[in-house]
Design a protein around this motif. Structure first.
Motif, PDB file in Angstrom:
ATOM      1  N   SER A 121      -7.707  -3.887  -6.956  1.00  0.00           N
ATOM      2  CA  SER A 121      -7.543  -2.443  -6.738  1.00  0.00           C
ATOM      3  C   SER A 121      -6.312  -2.159  -5.885  1.00  0.00           C
ATOM      4  N   GLN A 122      -6.083  -2.990  -4.873  1.00  0.00           N
ATOM      5  CA  GLN A 122      -4.896  -2.818  -4.036  1.00  0.00           C
ATOM      6  C   GLN A 122      -3.625  -3.024  -4.842  1.00  0.00           C
ATOM      7  N   LYS A 123      -3.608  -4.051  -5.670  1.00  0.00           N
ATOM      8  CA  LYS A 123      -2.419  -4.318  -6.484  1.00  0.00           C
ATOM      9  C   LYS A 123      -2.124  -3.162  -7.429  1.00  0.00           C
ATOM     10  N   VAL A 124      -3.175  -2.632  -8.045  1.00  0.00           N
ATOM     11  CA  VAL A 124      -2.991  -1.498  -8.958  1.00  0.00           C
ATOM     12  C   VAL A 124      -2.470  -0.278  -8.192  1.00  0.00           C
ATOM     13  N   HIS A 125      -3.058  -0.042  -7.009  1.00  0.00           N
ATOM     14  CA  HIS A 125      -2.615   1.102  -6.199  1.00  0.00           C
ATOM     15  C   HIS A 125      -1.152   0.937  -5.795  1.00  0.00           C
ATOM     16  N   GLN A 126      -0.737  -0.279  -5.405  1.00  0.00           N
ATOM     17  CA  GLN A 126       0.654  -0.528  -5.028  1.00  0.00           C
ATOM     18  C   GLN A 126       1.597  -0.298  -6.210  1.00  0.00           C
ATOM     19  N   ARG A 127       1.211  -0.740  -7.378  1.00  0.00           N
ATOM     20  CA  ARG A 127       2.061  -0.534  -8.561  1.00  0.00           C
ATOM     21  C   ARG A 127       2.218   0.951  -8.861  1.00  0.00           C
ATOM     22  N   GLU A 128       1.137   1.709  -8.701  1.00  0.00           N
ATOM     23  CA  GLU A 128       1.226   3.145  -8.933  1.00  0.00           C
ATOM     24  C   GLU A 128       2.178   3.810  -7.939  1.00  0.00           C
ATOM     25  N   LYS A 129       2.095   3.370  -6.681  1.00  0.00           N
ATOM     26  CA  LYS A 129       2.983   3.939  -5.668  1.00  0.00           C
ATOM     27  C   LYS A 129       4.439   3.580  -5.948  1.00  0.00           C
ATOM     28  N   ILE A 130       4.692   2.330  -6.321  1.00  0.00           N
ATOM     29  CA  ILE A 130       6.051   1.895  -6.631  1.00  0.00           C
ATOM     30  C   ILE A 130       6.596   2.687  -7.807  1.00  0.00           C
ATOM     31  N   TRP A 131       5.743   2.880  -8.831  1.00  0.00           N
ATOM     32  CA  TRP A 131       6.204   3.634 -10.013  1.00  0.00           C
ATOM     33  C   TRP A 131       6.522   5.083  -9.642  1.00  0.00           C
ATOM     34  N   ALA A 132       5.673   5.727  -8.799  1.00  0.00           N
ATOM     35  CA  ALA A 132       5.907   7.111  -8.396  1.00  0.00           C
ATOM     36  C   ALA A 132       7.191   7.234  -7.582  1.00  0.00           C
ATOM     37  N   THR A 133       7.392   6.284  -6.649  1.00  0.00           N
ATOM     38  CA  THR A 133       8.601   6.308  -5.813  1.00  0.00           C
ATOM     39  C   THR A 133       9.851   6.099  -6.656  1.00  0.00           C
TER      40      THR A 133
END
Length: 366
Positions: free
Chosen positions: A309-321
């Motif tokens: 879940s953390q990895k998925v959340h980090q990828r989403e944040k990286i994609w948004a940024t």
């Protein structure tokens, strides 16, 4: 060594189970032993069932081994995927399809062993059925030959009756001319006069016809009797050729049908025994409290779930940024005059090349 093997049969995570207590390891070893011996019984049962089909041990054993391994894999999968949770109702709902599958496996395993256990009784039922089939087969074949044979016998009787009638007629003529000679009938004159000679000639002519009729009918009767003998031989040969089919009526389906004609209670209890064996690992896991292994497995799974879940959340944040940065960069580029002039120059060059190519195409078409 043996405990290790049974633990592998249980489908448990050995890395986690090695850190658990000896009692927890013994519990999973017992579950694995049940899985192993169920597969062993499946191997024996399927080998016997296939032996009744192929009538060859070397053909039955490999297929029986494959079936035993299949049952082993299914049981191991069923037990290993049944995990302890905090809600018993959810665990029971999770176990329902596995119990249904175990029910099917128990039926498949128990039926061939029932065939072996009740082999003598089944042979008796099959013997009675074979005797009945033999009689029915003879009667059915006789229906094809009996009318023809009866017709031929009737022809023989007709020929014999024809001889009897002619013989009676000849005997009557004999009595007539004898009575004429004795003077007891006819003219009433004693002696062999003209009337006697006339009646004697009629008798002799009839006697000659009788002899000729006997010879002709005897030849016809001999021909008909040979036809009857040929039909009887053909009937016996047909019965002999069809008998091996009846004698071979002891395949797997025939034995299962014969088993159904025996009292159902012993067979039902054997089925219950295998059902208990097959479902015992599942029932044991349902009834047993959550143990050390279950807690550690849940902790490992929850840790993995949190990490994912953390990895998925980090990828989403990286994609948004990254998306926001790209939007700002391209927005700034649209305001650069140098970039605008360069794009305009390239567009003008492209339009000129397109115009030249169009003109060249038109000239080549003239």
């Amino acid at each position: 060594m043996l405990q290790r093997f049974f633990i592998l049969c249980s489908g448990a995570d050995t890395a986690i189970l090695d850190t658990c207590s000896e009692g927890e390891q013994n519990k999973f070893a017992g579950i694995g032993a049940t899985v192993f011996f169920t597969a062993l019984m499946a191997f024996i049962a399927s080998s016997y069932a296939l032996y009744t089909v192929f009538d060859n041990m070397y053909s039955a054993l490999p297929f029986g081994l494959i079936w035993g391994l299949l049952i082993f894999n299914l049981d191991r999968f069923i037990v290993s995927t049944l995990k302890k949770r905090n809600r018993w109702g959810k665990e029971l709902l999770q176990a329902v399809p596995r119990i249904l599958l175990a029910l099917i496996i128990a039926i498949v395993i128990s039926k061939p062993l029932e065939l072996k256990i009740f082999e003598k009784e089944i042979d008796q039922v099959l013997l009675e059925e074979k005797n009945g089939m033999t009689l029915a087969n003879k009667q059915q074949l006789a229906q094809q030959y009996t009318p023809v044979i009866e017709k031929l016998n009737q022809d023989i009787n007709d020929l014999k009756q024809e001889i009897a009638i002619k013989e009676a007629e000849t005997n009557a003529l004999y009595d007539t001319y004898i009575s004429e000679a004795e003077g007891t009938a006819g003219t009433g004159l004693l002696g062999k006069g003209p009337v006697y000679a006339e009646k004697r000639d009629k008798h002799d002519a009839s006697l000659a016809e009788l002899r000729q009729l006997k010879e002709g009918n005897a030849e016809k009767i001999a021909v008909i009797e040979s036809q009857i003998a040929a039909l009887n031989t053909e009937y016996a040969e047909t019965v002999k050729n069809t008998q091996p089919i009846i004698d071979g009526f002891d395949g797997l389906m025939a034995r299962i049908n014969a088993l159904e004609k025996l009292p159902w209670l012993p067979s039902f209890f054997i089925f219950l025994l295998f059902l208990a064996i097959e479902t015992s690992p599942i029932i044991a896991k349902l009834l047993a409290p959550k143990g050390e292994y279950d807690l550690k497995l849940e902790d490992k799974e929850s840790s993995l779930r949190t990490w994912v879940s953390q990895k998925v959340h980090q990828r989403e944040k990286i994609w948004a940024t990254d998306t926001e940065l790209n939007n700002r960069i391209y927005s700034d580029i649209t305001e650069e005059e140098a970039v605008y002039a360069y794009k305009k120059q390239k567009a003008e060059e492209l339009l000129k090349l397109q115009a030249d190519a169009f003109q060249k195409g038109q000239l080549e078409g003239l």
